[in-house]
Design a protein around this motif. Sequence first.
Motif, mmCIF file in Angstrom:
data_model
loop_
_atom_site.group_PDB
_atom_site.id
_atom_site.type_symbol
_atom_site.label_atom_id
_atom_site.label_comp_id
_atom_site.label_asym_id
_atom_site.label_seq_id
_atom_site.Cartn_x
_atom_site.Cartn_y
_atom_site.Cartn_z
ATOM 1 N N ASN A 186 10.063 33.204 -12.205
ATOM 2 C CA ASN A 186 11.195 33.447 -13.091
ATOM 3 C C ASN A 186 12.066 32.219 -13.297
ATOM 4 O O ASN A 186 12.759 32.107 -14.303
ATOM 5 N N LEU A 202 13.926 35.438 -19.620
ATOM 6 C CA LEU A 202 13.305 36.720 -19.328
ATOM 7 C C LEU A 202 14.014 37.444 -18.187
ATOM 8 O O LEU A 202 14.216 38.655 -18.225
ATOM 9 N N GLU A 234 7.709 37.895 -27.545
ATOM 10 C CA GLU A 234 8.175 36.813 -26.677
ATOM 11 C C GLU A 234 9.529 36.269 -27.120
ATOM 12 O O GLU A 234 10.411 36.032 -26.303
ATOM 13 N N SER A 251 11.251 29.394 -14.103
ATOM 14 C CA SER A 251 10.850 28.606 -15.258
ATOM 15 C C SER A 251 11.045 29.369 -16.567
ATOM 16 O O SER A 251 10.886 28.823 -17.635
ATOM 17 N N VAL A 252 11.378 30.642 -16.469
ATOM 18 C CA VAL A 252 11.613 31.443 -17.667
ATOM 19 C C VAL A 252 12.922 32.207 -17.509
ATOM 20 O O VAL A 252 12.932 33.435 -17.436
ATOM 21 N N HIS A 257 7.095 42.693 -20.255
ATOM 22 C CA HIS A 257 7.656 41.999 -19.093
ATOM 23 C C HIS A 257 7.108 42.561 -17.797
ATOM 24 O O HIS A 257 6.762 41.817 -16.870
ATOM 25 N N GLU A 293 13.365 36.450 -25.186
ATOM 26 C CA GLU A 293 14.335 35.373 -25.027
ATOM 27 C C GLU A 293 15.688 35.757 -25.606
ATOM 28 O O GLU A 293 16.730 35.608 -24.976
#
Lengths: 211, 211
Positions: free
Chosen positions: B103, B109, B26, B105-106, B74, B30
């Motif tokens: 996506n 990634l 994870e 919110s992330v 992913h 990032e």
Amino acid sequence: MGDNEGTDARTEGYATGRATKQSIVERAAEAFGERGFYGTSLRSIAREAGVDHSTLLHHFGNKTALLLAVIEWHDTRSLPAFDTADITPEFITDAIVSTAERNRSVPGLTQLLSILTAEAASPEHPAREPLQHRHELLTVLIAWTIGRQRTALDITDDLMTPEERAAFIVATWDGLHLYDGLHPGVLDVPGLLRGMLTEAFGLDRGAPGGS
Amino acid sequence: MGDNEGTDARTEGYATGRATKQSIVERAAEAFGERGFYGTSLRSIAREAGVDHSTLLHHFGNKTALLLAVIEWHDTRSLPAFDTADITPEFITDAIVSTAERNRSVPGLTQLLSILTAEAASPEHPAREPLQHRHELLTVLIAWTIGRQRTALDITDDLMTPEERAAFIVATWDGLHLYDGLHPGVLDVPGLLRGMLTEAFGLDRGAPGGS
DNA sequence: ACCAAGTTCCACCACATGGTGGATGTTTGT
DNA sequence: ACAAACATCCACCATGTGGTGGAACTTGGT
């Protein structure tokens, strides 16, 4: 040899220096285009330009300045100077399409912008602001043209304002380049760009172009 | 504490190991998403995961293997397993749109894939083949659906074959993500994706969906 | 309690990195 | 011919890189 070199342009430094500087910029464009800004070392660029890496630093000071020089050089060569009076839908379309056509023979340069654009999503990336600026310039130009064409041809589009449509076009433009890097030759990038712009500008409606 | 951990899944190693391995993946996602594959060091990833960098290497062997693990992770989380019977235009549309929504919110990634896709234009990039594969899978899926809808709804499109249109959609998809990284929130990415897919699938024509 | 399998960290390696300082040579106008 | 501006390279630096080897500690089953 060479007796008129010092006066034909407002210059800085000597002719030899400017030549290597230029050579460095070109090699740097290729290298950044292949491995990104972070992934490229100054030494590798210098090696390909046939100079010591300290010579490179002598000319550009630091890595970030070199990147900025590369971007500036790329833009001046791909977006030639234009007069605001020149801005016809046909002109913009041709400029974008011919850029895409020319890019086919210099894939590294196109890739440079793709990687940088992707990397520049990080707020600290040195090229973030210049690239945002670049996008905004293009977006405004296209949006303005779309707006003018809509009033001139009575086109209505409930889905997107000219600005949104322009941003969408720019995004798609970059996406096409990105895709072409991974799958070379699968998509007809110039053709698709022409089609998209033709539709956005309403050029398929038996339209007036200029004033 | 914890008495049923060893049997609830076909496992490898101990629970602690799997946990740190997951944590590393994870953090790596990032980090790669911010500075690309080449621009990210194993040590920085390890530091953010709270382990020594040799622990990271113990789990993944080398940097490339870690990248591949990140991509695989992913994909399994963004493209959940589906049955071939499930493939309706609505299903695909919803899957893509909801991925885009999630996506937001992330962002790291999403950016990961953008940078990797751009970097992977270089033939030597370790993620090139997996990413090509990924694209092809999506393209085939979309193209097949477009083709089926065209015959079912008698849609004609002289400009692009289903395959070309699908590739164009995938390219635009990536382009939208790229654009959103540079200009966060300017474009309504999920909305535009939905609009594009709806049109390509002819879902705005009062159409049948499944069989 | 036992012990193999697994996990984690520390010390280390050879090498690459961006950047500095200075010495040597080259251009250029005068 | 001369000297200032410039260009280029070499040696060096502190730091970071991916990767290795091994010692110390956990975990999980018996």
